[in-house]
Design a protein around this motif. Structure first.
Motif, PDB file in Angstrom:
ATOM      1  N   GLU A  40      -3.367  -8.247 -26.382  1.00 34.28           N
ATOM      2  CA  GLU A  40      -4.017  -6.965 -26.623  1.00 34.28           C
ATOM      3  C   GLU A  40      -3.293  -5.766 -26.548  1.00 34.28           C
TER       4      GLU A  40
ATOM      5  N   LYS B 160      -2.420  -1.535 -25.821  1.00 35.29           N
ATOM      6  CA  LYS B 160      -2.969  -0.539 -25.316  1.00 35.29           C
ATOM      7  C   LYS B 160      -1.947   0.501 -25.077  1.00 35.29           C
TER       8      LYS B 160
ATOM      9  N   GLU C 192      -8.052  -3.789 -30.507  1.00 37.77           N
ATOM     10  CA  GLU C 192      -9.386  -3.215 -29.752  1.00 37.77           C
ATOM     11  C   GLU C 192      -9.631  -1.530 -30.363  1.00 37.77           C
TER      12      GLU C 192
ATOM     13  N   HIS D  66      -8.444   1.263 -28.357  1.00 34.06           N
ATOM     14  CA  HIS D  66      -6.933   1.329 -27.818  1.00 34.06           C
ATOM     15  C   HIS D  66      -6.230   2.014 -29.074  1.00 34.06           C
TER      16      HIS D  66
ATOM     17  N   ASN E   2     -15.731  -1.796 -29.646  1.00 39.28           N
ATOM     18  CA  ASN E   2     -16.242  -0.672 -28.871  1.00 39.28           C
ATOM     19  C   ASN E   2     -16.064   0.444 -29.698  1.00 39.28           C
TER      20      ASN E   2
ATOM     21  N   ASP F  86     -10.332   6.461 -21.812  1.00 36.61           N
ATOM     22  CA  ASP F  86     -10.596   5.037 -22.431  1.00 36.61           C
ATOM     23  C   ASP F  86     -12.076   4.851 -22.213  1.00 36.61           C
TER      24      ASP F  86
ATOM     25  N   ASP G  96     -14.461   2.761 -23.971  1.00 34.85           N
ATOM     26  CA  ASP G  96     -15.157   1.904 -24.069  1.00 34.85           C
ATOM     27  C   ASP G  96     -16.958   1.958 -24.454  1.00 34.85           C
TER      28      ASP G  96
ATOM     29  N   ASP H  24     -16.175  -5.477 -26.106  1.00 35.11           N
ATOM     30  CA  ASP H  24     -15.641  -5.049 -24.994  1.00 35.11           C
ATOM     31  C   ASP H  24     -15.886  -3.785 -24.680  1.00 35.11           C
TER      32      ASP H  24
END
Ligand code: GCO
Ligand code: MN
Ligand code: MN
Length: 384
Positions: free
Chosen positions: A182, A184, A218, A221, A248, A256, A258, A288
Protein backbone atom coordinates in the motif's frame (compact mmCIF):
# COMPACT_ATOMS: atom_id res chain seq x y z
CA UNK A 1 -35.67 2.22 -7.78
CA UNK A 2 -32.80 0.10 -6.36
CA UNK A 3 -32.74 -0.15 -2.58
CA UNK A 4 -28.96 0.35 -2.31
CA UNK A 5 -28.87 -2.26 0.44
CA UNK A 6 -25.39 -3.77 0.81
CA UNK A 7 -25.17 -7.49 0.04
CA UNK A 8 -22.34 -9.95 0.73
CA UNK A 9 -21.73 -10.09 -3.04
CA UNK A 10 -20.80 -6.38 -2.87
CA UNK A 11 -17.68 -7.43 -0.85
CA UNK A 12 -17.76 -4.35 1.41
CA UNK A 13 -15.24 -4.47 4.23
CA UNK A 14 -14.05 -2.15 7.01
CA UNK A 15 -11.03 -2.35 9.29
CA UNK A 16 -11.35 -2.76 13.05
CA UNK A 17 -9.35 0.49 13.11
CA UNK A 18 -11.85 2.39 10.95
CA UNK A 19 -15.23 2.16 12.68
CA UNK A 20 -13.31 1.51 15.91
CA UNK A 21 -11.43 4.80 15.53
CA UNK A 22 -11.82 6.81 18.74
CA UNK A 23 -11.09 10.16 17.16
CA UNK A 24 -7.63 10.92 18.51
CA UNK A 25 -5.65 13.35 16.38
CA UNK A 26 -2.29 15.12 16.78
CA UNK A 27 -4.07 18.01 18.53
CA UNK A 28 -6.81 16.28 20.45
CA UNK A 29 -7.66 13.43 22.75
CA UNK A 30 -10.11 10.63 21.96
CA UNK A 31 -13.76 11.66 21.60
CA UNK A 32 -15.33 8.18 21.56
CA UNK A 33 -15.03 5.36 24.09
CA UNK A 34 -13.12 2.36 22.70
CA UNK A 35 -15.30 -0.58 21.65
CA UNK A 36 -13.80 -4.05 21.54
CA UNK A 37 -13.36 -6.21 18.41
CA UNK A 38 -16.45 -8.32 19.19
CA UNK A 39 -18.56 -5.14 19.49
CA UNK A 40 -17.09 -3.83 16.23
CA UNK A 41 -18.00 -7.07 14.43
CA UNK A 42 -21.59 -6.67 15.64
CA UNK A 43 -21.68 -3.01 14.60
CA UNK A 44 -20.45 -3.95 11.11
CA UNK A 45 -22.99 -6.74 10.84
CA UNK A 46 -25.73 -4.30 11.84
CA UNK A 47 -24.84 -1.85 9.07
CA UNK A 48 -24.56 -4.62 6.46
CA UNK A 49 -20.83 -5.05 5.82
CA UNK A 50 -19.50 -8.33 4.41
CA UNK A 51 -16.11 -8.41 6.09
CA UNK A 52 -13.73 -7.00 8.66
CA UNK A 53 -9.96 -6.54 8.44
CA UNK A 54 -7.42 -5.88 11.16
CA UNK A 55 -3.86 -5.07 12.16
CA UNK A 56 -2.47 -7.64 14.60
CA UNK A 57 -2.74 -5.18 17.49
CA UNK A 58 -6.27 -4.01 16.64
CA UNK A 59 -7.25 -7.51 17.72
CA UNK A 60 -4.55 -8.64 20.15
CA UNK A 61 -2.79 -5.99 22.30
CA UNK A 62 0.97 -5.93 21.68
CA UNK A 63 1.78 -7.17 25.21
CA UNK A 64 -0.99 -9.80 25.53
CA UNK A 65 0.04 -13.16 27.01
CA UNK A 66 -0.41 -16.29 24.83
CA UNK A 67 -3.47 -17.23 26.93
CA UNK A 68 -5.02 -13.77 26.44
CA UNK A 69 -4.27 -13.94 22.73
CA UNK A 70 -6.03 -17.27 22.38
CA UNK A 71 -9.07 -16.09 24.35
CA UNK A 72 -9.38 -12.91 22.24
CA UNK A 73 -9.07 -14.84 18.96
CA UNK A 74 -11.62 -17.41 20.16
CA UNK A 75 -14.15 -14.68 21.06
CA UNK A 76 -13.52 -12.85 17.80
CA UNK A 77 -13.95 -15.98 15.68
CA UNK A 78 -17.15 -16.77 17.58
CA UNK A 79 -18.49 -13.29 16.74
CA UNK A 80 -17.59 -13.89 13.08
CA UNK A 81 -19.48 -17.19 13.05
CA UNK A 82 -22.47 -15.61 14.80
CA UNK A 83 -22.71 -12.71 12.34
CA UNK A 84 -21.43 -14.40 9.17
CA UNK A 85 -18.74 -11.74 8.69
CA UNK A 86 -15.46 -12.83 7.06
CA UNK A 87 -11.84 -11.63 7.37
CA UNK A 88 -10.52 -11.20 3.82
CA UNK A 89 -7.43 -9.15 4.75
CA UNK A 90 -5.02 -8.72 7.64
CA UNK A 91 -1.97 -6.56 8.20
CA UNK A 92 0.73 -5.67 10.75
CA UNK A 93 0.98 -2.62 12.93
CA UNK A 94 4.58 -1.61 12.18
CA UNK A 95 4.07 2.05 13.03
CA UNK A 96 2.60 2.69 16.53
CA UNK A 97 5.26 1.27 18.81
CA UNK A 98 8.26 3.55 19.55
CA UNK A 99 10.52 0.70 18.36
CA UNK A 100 9.37 1.58 14.83
CA UNK A 101 10.05 5.30 15.02
CA UNK A 102 12.67 4.99 12.25
CA UNK A 103 10.73 2.40 10.26
CA UNK A 104 10.42 -1.37 10.45
CA UNK A 105 11.86 -3.17 7.41
CA UNK A 106 13.93 -0.09 6.49
CA UNK A 107 15.03 0.93 9.97
CA UNK A 108 18.73 1.67 10.31
CA UNK A 109 18.80 -0.64 13.36
CA UNK A 110 19.19 -4.33 12.35
CA UNK A 111 17.52 -5.40 15.63
CA UNK A 112 14.42 -3.41 14.68
CA UNK A 113 14.43 -4.95 11.19
CA UNK A 114 14.63 -8.44 12.73
CA UNK A 115 11.87 -7.60 15.23
CA UNK A 116 9.68 -6.35 12.35
CA UNK A 117 10.05 -9.72 10.58
CA UNK A 118 9.33 -11.58 13.84
CA UNK A 119 6.21 -9.48 14.50
CA UNK A 120 4.98 -9.82 10.91
CA UNK A 121 5.36 -13.62 10.88
CA UNK A 122 3.25 -13.86 14.04
CA UNK A 123 0.72 -11.44 12.56
CA UNK A 124 0.55 -13.46 9.33
CA UNK A 125 -0.18 -16.59 11.41
CA UNK A 126 -2.95 -14.69 13.20
CA UNK A 127 -4.44 -13.37 9.95
CA UNK A 128 -4.45 -16.80 8.34
CA UNK A 129 -6.03 -18.30 11.48
CA UNK A 130 -8.93 -15.87 11.00
CA UNK A 131 -9.25 -16.62 7.27
CA UNK A 132 -7.30 -13.80 5.60
CA UNK A 133 -6.43 -14.31 1.92
CA UNK A 134 -4.65 -10.99 1.38
CA UNK A 135 -1.92 -9.53 3.56
CA UNK A 136 -1.31 -5.79 3.31
CA UNK A 137 1.98 -3.96 3.81
CA UNK A 138 1.56 -0.27 4.45
CA UNK A 139 4.98 1.18 5.18
CA UNK A 140 3.82 4.15 7.20
CA UNK A 141 7.12 4.57 9.06
CA UNK A 142 9.34 3.39 6.19
CA UNK A 143 10.78 6.76 5.34
CA UNK A 144 12.71 9.79 6.48
CA UNK A 145 12.46 13.37 7.61
CA UNK A 146 15.97 14.07 6.28
CA UNK A 147 17.84 12.39 3.46
CA UNK A 148 20.94 12.60 5.65
CA UNK A 149 19.42 9.72 7.65
CA UNK A 150 19.15 6.95 5.06
CA UNK A 151 20.52 5.97 1.71
CA UNK A 152 17.33 5.47 -0.33
CA UNK A 153 18.90 2.69 -2.43
CA UNK A 154 19.85 0.85 0.78
CA UNK A 155 16.31 1.36 2.10
CA UNK A 156 14.75 -0.17 -1.02
CA UNK A 157 17.18 -3.13 -0.74
CA UNK A 158 16.14 -3.70 2.88
CA UNK A 159 12.46 -3.46 1.94
CA UNK A 160 13.05 -6.04 -0.82
CA UNK A 161 14.92 -8.42 1.50
CA UNK A 162 12.05 -8.25 4.01
CA UNK A 163 9.32 -8.94 1.44
CA UNK A 164 11.39 -11.77 -0.07
CA UNK A 165 11.87 -13.28 3.40
CA UNK A 166 8.15 -13.10 4.18
CA UNK A 167 7.09 -14.51 0.79
CA UNK A 168 9.37 -17.48 1.46
CA UNK A 169 7.87 -17.87 4.94
CA UNK A 170 4.32 -17.92 3.54
CA UNK A 171 5.29 -20.52 0.93
CA UNK A 172 7.03 -22.65 3.55
CA UNK A 173 3.91 -22.61 5.72
CA UNK A 174 1.74 -23.55 2.75
CA UNK A 175 -0.53 -20.53 3.34
CA UNK A 176 -2.84 -19.43 0.50
CA UNK A 177 -1.95 -15.79 1.03
CA UNK A 178 -1.04 -12.98 -1.34
CA UNK A 179 0.69 -9.73 -0.39
CA UNK A 180 -0.53 -6.25 -1.33
CA UNK A 181 1.77 -3.24 -0.95
CA UNK A 182 0.00 0.00 0.00
CA UNK A 183 1.78 3.13 -1.22
CA UNK A 184 1.58 6.53 0.47
CA UNK A 185 3.74 9.61 -0.20
CA UNK A 186 4.03 11.00 3.34
CA UNK A 187 2.42 11.02 6.80
CA UNK A 188 3.45 9.93 9.36
CA UNK A 189 6.98 10.23 7.91
CA UNK A 190 8.12 13.37 6.11
CA UNK A 191 8.62 11.17 3.03
CA UNK A 192 7.68 7.50 2.72
CA UNK A 193 9.44 5.00 0.42
CA UNK A 194 7.34 3.44 -2.38
CA UNK A 195 5.36 6.67 -2.52
CA UNK A 196 2.85 5.82 -5.24
CA UNK A 197 1.25 2.91 -7.07
CA UNK A 198 3.80 3.35 -9.84
CA UNK A 199 6.73 3.07 -7.42
CA UNK A 200 5.22 -0.08 -5.90
CA UNK A 201 4.59 -1.75 -9.27
CA UNK A 202 8.18 -1.16 -10.34
CA UNK A 203 9.45 -2.53 -7.00
CA UNK A 204 7.33 -5.71 -7.26
CA UNK A 205 9.04 -6.63 -10.53
CA UNK A 206 12.37 -6.83 -8.61
CA UNK A 207 11.16 -9.38 -6.01
CA UNK A 208 11.99 -13.09 -5.82
CA UNK A 209 8.29 -14.07 -6.08
CA UNK A 210 6.64 -11.19 -7.96
CA UNK A 211 3.55 -13.31 -8.69
CA UNK A 212 2.72 -13.33 -4.95
CA UNK A 213 2.75 -9.56 -4.58
CA UNK A 214 0.34 -6.90 -5.82
CA UNK A 215 -0.82 -3.48 -4.67
CA UNK A 216 -3.46 -2.00 -2.37
CA UNK A 217 -4.01 1.49 -3.79
CA UNK A 218 -5.81 4.03 -1.57
CA UNK A 219 -7.83 6.99 -2.88
CA UNK A 220 -6.47 9.38 -0.23
CA UNK A 221 -2.84 8.46 -0.76
CA UNK A 222 -2.61 9.02 -4.52
CA UNK A 223 -4.72 12.16 -4.11
CA UNK A 224 -2.29 13.48 -1.49
CA UNK A 225 0.42 13.06 -4.13
CA UNK A 226 -1.72 15.09 -6.53
CA UNK A 227 -2.20 12.10 -8.82
CA UNK A 228 -5.18 10.71 -10.71
CA UNK A 229 -6.18 7.71 -8.57
CA UNK A 230 -8.07 5.97 -11.36
CA UNK A 231 -4.96 5.95 -13.55
CA UNK A 232 -2.92 4.24 -10.83
CA UNK A 233 -5.68 1.68 -10.29
CA UNK A 234 -5.98 1.08 -14.03
CA UNK A 235 -2.25 0.49 -14.38
CA UNK A 236 -2.31 -1.94 -11.44
CA UNK A 237 -5.26 -3.73 -13.02
CA UNK A 238 -3.52 -3.92 -16.39
CA UNK A 239 -0.49 -5.48 -14.66
CA UNK A 240 -2.70 -8.07 -12.91
CA UNK A 241 -1.72 -6.48 -9.60
CA UNK A 242 -4.94 -5.00 -8.22
CA UNK A 243 -5.12 -7.39 -5.23
CA UNK A 244 -7.02 -5.05 -2.90
CA UNK A 245 -8.27 -1.46 -2.74
CA UNK A 246 -8.68 1.14 0.02
CA UNK A 247 -11.67 3.40 -0.64
CA UNK A 248 -12.07 6.75 1.11
CA UNK A 249 -11.83 10.39 0.10
CA UNK A 250 -9.43 13.29 0.38
CA UNK A 251 -9.05 16.95 -0.54
CA UNK A 252 -5.82 17.60 -2.49
CA UNK A 253 -3.11 19.36 -0.50
CA UNK A 254 -4.47 18.60 2.98
CA UNK A 255 -3.50 16.24 5.79
CA UNK A 256 -4.44 12.55 5.36
CA UNK A 257 -8.17 12.96 5.80
CA UNK A 258 -9.59 9.44 5.27
CA UNK A 259 -13.07 10.85 4.67
CA UNK A 260 -16.18 8.79 3.94
CA UNK A 261 -16.05 7.30 0.43
CA UNK A 262 -17.24 9.78 -2.23
CA UNK A 263 -17.52 12.60 0.32
CA UNK A 264 -15.23 14.94 -1.66
CA UNK A 265 -14.51 14.10 -5.30
CA UNK A 266 -17.82 12.81 -6.54
CA UNK A 267 -16.90 12.59 -10.21
CA UNK A 268 -13.60 10.84 -9.47
CA UNK A 269 -15.44 8.38 -7.21
CA UNK A 270 -17.95 7.76 -9.99
CA UNK A 271 -15.30 6.92 -12.58
CA UNK A 272 -13.51 4.73 -10.03
CA UNK A 273 -16.64 2.70 -9.24
CA UNK A 274 -17.48 2.51 -12.94
CA UNK A 275 -13.98 1.18 -13.63
CA UNK A 276 -14.09 -1.47 -10.88
CA UNK A 277 -17.53 -2.63 -12.00
CA UNK A 278 -16.80 -2.50 -15.75
CA UNK A 279 -13.61 -4.57 -15.49
CA UNK A 280 -15.16 -6.99 -13.00
CA UNK A 281 -12.78 -6.39 -10.09
CA UNK A 282 -13.59 -9.30 -7.77
CA UNK A 283 -11.58 -8.38 -4.67
CA UNK A 284 -12.80 -6.76 -1.47
CA UNK A 285 -14.07 -3.17 -1.56
CA UNK A 286 -12.45 -1.98 1.62
CA UNK A 287 -13.39 1.34 3.19
CA UNK A 288 -10.23 2.58 4.89
CA UNK A 289 -11.91 5.70 6.19
CA UNK A 290 -12.87 7.33 9.48
CA UNK A 291 -16.00 9.05 10.72
CA UNK A 292 -15.58 12.74 11.51
CA UNK A 293 -14.20 13.38 15.00
CA UNK A 294 -17.47 15.13 15.82
CA UNK A 295 -19.48 11.89 15.75
CA UNK A 296 -20.93 9.54 18.34
CA UNK A 297 -21.19 5.82 17.46
CA UNK A 298 -24.53 6.64 15.81
CA UNK A 299 -22.56 8.92 13.52
CA UNK A 300 -20.02 6.15 12.96
CA UNK A 301 -22.82 3.89 11.75
CA UNK A 302 -24.13 6.67 9.49
CA UNK A 303 -20.57 7.02 8.14
CA UNK A 304 -20.23 3.28 7.40
CA UNK A 305 -23.66 3.08 5.81
CA UNK A 306 -22.83 6.18 3.78
CA UNK A 307 -19.63 4.62 2.33
CA UNK A 308 -21.53 1.56 1.11
CA UNK A 309 -24.63 3.44 -0.05
CA UNK A 310 -22.61 5.94 -2.09
CA UNK A 311 -20.72 3.06 -3.72
CA UNK A 312 -23.99 1.37 -4.67
CA UNK A 313 -25.55 4.59 -5.95
CA UNK A 314 -22.47 5.24 -8.09
CA UNK A 315 -22.63 1.66 -9.34
CA UNK A 316 -26.21 2.29 -10.47
CA UNK A 317 -25.10 5.58 -12.08
CA UNK A 318 -22.38 3.66 -13.93
CA UNK A 319 -25.01 1.26 -15.25
CA UNK A 320 -27.09 4.25 -16.42
CA UNK A 321 -24.03 5.83 -18.06
CA UNK A 322 -23.30 2.64 -19.96
CA UNK A 323 -26.94 2.44 -21.08
CA UNK A 324 -27.38 6.13 -21.97
CA UNK A 325 -28.01 6.43 -25.72
CA UNK A 326 -26.63 9.99 -26.03
CA UNK A 327 -23.47 9.07 -24.12
CA UNK A 328 -22.97 5.92 -26.16
CA UNK A 329 -23.48 7.83 -29.41
CA UNK A 330 -20.76 10.28 -28.39
CA UNK A 331 -18.45 7.41 -27.45
CA UNK A 332 -19.05 5.77 -30.82
CA UNK A 333 -18.18 9.05 -32.54
CA UNK A 334 -15.04 9.47 -30.43
CA UNK A 335 -13.85 5.94 -31.07
CA UNK A 336 -14.81 5.75 -34.77
CA UNK A 337 -12.38 4.22 -37.27
CA UNK A 338 -10.28 1.08 -37.26
CA UNK A 339 -9.00 0.79 -33.68
CA UNK A 340 -6.83 -2.29 -34.24
CA UNK A 341 -3.13 -1.70 -33.49
CA UNK A 342 -0.69 -1.95 -36.38
CA UNK A 343 1.33 -5.13 -35.83
CA UNK A 344 5.03 -4.59 -36.56
CA UNK A 345 6.64 -6.06 -39.61
CA UNK A 346 9.40 -4.56 -41.73
CA UNK A 347 6.86 -4.14 -44.57
CA UNK A 348 4.24 -2.54 -42.31
CA UNK A 349 6.87 -0.10 -41.06
CA UNK A 350 7.87 0.80 -44.65
CA UNK A 351 4.24 1.23 -45.72
CA UNK A 352 3.56 3.45 -42.71
CA UNK A 353 6.65 5.55 -43.39
CA UNK A 354 5.48 6.09 -46.99
CA UNK A 355 1.87 6.86 -46.12
CA UNK A 356 0.54 10.38 -46.71
CA UNK A 357 -1.29 11.95 -43.79
CA UNK A 358 -3.61 14.95 -43.98
CA UNK A 359 -2.13 16.52 -40.84
CA UNK A 360 -4.33 19.60 -41.01
CA UNK A 361 -7.50 17.53 -41.21
CA UNK A 362 -6.31 15.55 -38.16
CA UNK A 363 -5.78 18.76 -36.25
CA UNK A 364 -9.13 20.27 -37.21
CA UNK A 365 -11.28 17.38 -36.03
CA UNK A 366 -13.03 18.33 -32.76
CA UNK A 367 -13.54 15.90 -29.92
CA UNK A 368 -16.94 16.17 -28.17
CA UNK A 369 -15.50 15.78 -24.67
CA UNK A 370 -17.27 18.91 -23.36
CA UNK A 371 -20.63 17.39 -24.26
CA UNK A 372 -19.65 14.01 -22.85
CA UNK A 373 -18.47 15.46 -19.57
CA UNK A 374 -21.56 17.67 -19.22
CA UNK A 375 -23.81 14.64 -19.81
CA UNK A 376 -21.83 12.82 -17.11
CA UNK A 377 -22.29 15.72 -14.69
CA UNK A 378 -26.01 15.91 -15.44
CA UNK A 379 -26.38 12.17 -14.96
CA UNK A 380 -24.61 12.44 -11.60
CA UNK A 381 -26.76 15.40 -10.61
CA UNK A 382 -29.84 13.32 -11.31
CA UNK A 383 -31.39 15.31 -14.16
CA UNK A 384 -30.94 12.56 -16.78
C1 GCO B 1 -3.10 5.12 6.65
C2 GCO B 1 -3.20 3.79 5.96
C3 GCO B 1 -3.60 2.67 6.86
C4 GCO B 1 -3.41 1.33 6.22
C5 GCO B 1 -3.54 0.26 7.24
C6 GCO B 1 -3.64 -1.12 6.68
O1 GCO B 1 -2.92 6.08 5.94
O2 GCO B 1 -3.20 5.19 7.87
O3 GCO B 1 -4.10 3.92 4.92
O4 GCO B 1 -4.91 2.84 7.29
O5 GCO B 1 -4.32 1.14 5.18
O6 GCO B 1 -2.46 0.35 8.08
O7 GCO B 1 -2.66 -1.38 5.82
MN1 MN C 1 -4.63 6.15 4.54
MN1 MN D 1 -5.12 2.44 3.76
Amino acid sequence: MPSYTPMPSDTFTFGLWTVGNIGRDPFGDPVRKPINPVEIVHLLAEVGAWGVNFHDNDLVPIDASPAERNRIVRDFNAALRETGLVVPMATTNLFSDPAFKDGAFTSNDPQVRAYALHKTMHAIDLGVECGAKTYVFWGGREGVETDAAKNPVEAIKRFREAINFLCAYVKDQGYALRFALEPKPNEPRGDIFLATVGHALAFIATLDSPEMVGVNPEVAHETMAGLNFLHGVAQAWDAGKLFHIDLNDQVVGRYDQDFRFAAVNLKAAFFLVKFLEDVGYAGPRHFDAHAYRTESYEGVKAFARGCMRSYLILKEKARQWNADADIQALLAEINAGDQAPIPYSAEAAEVLKERDFDRQALGIRGMPYEQLDQLTVELLLGVR
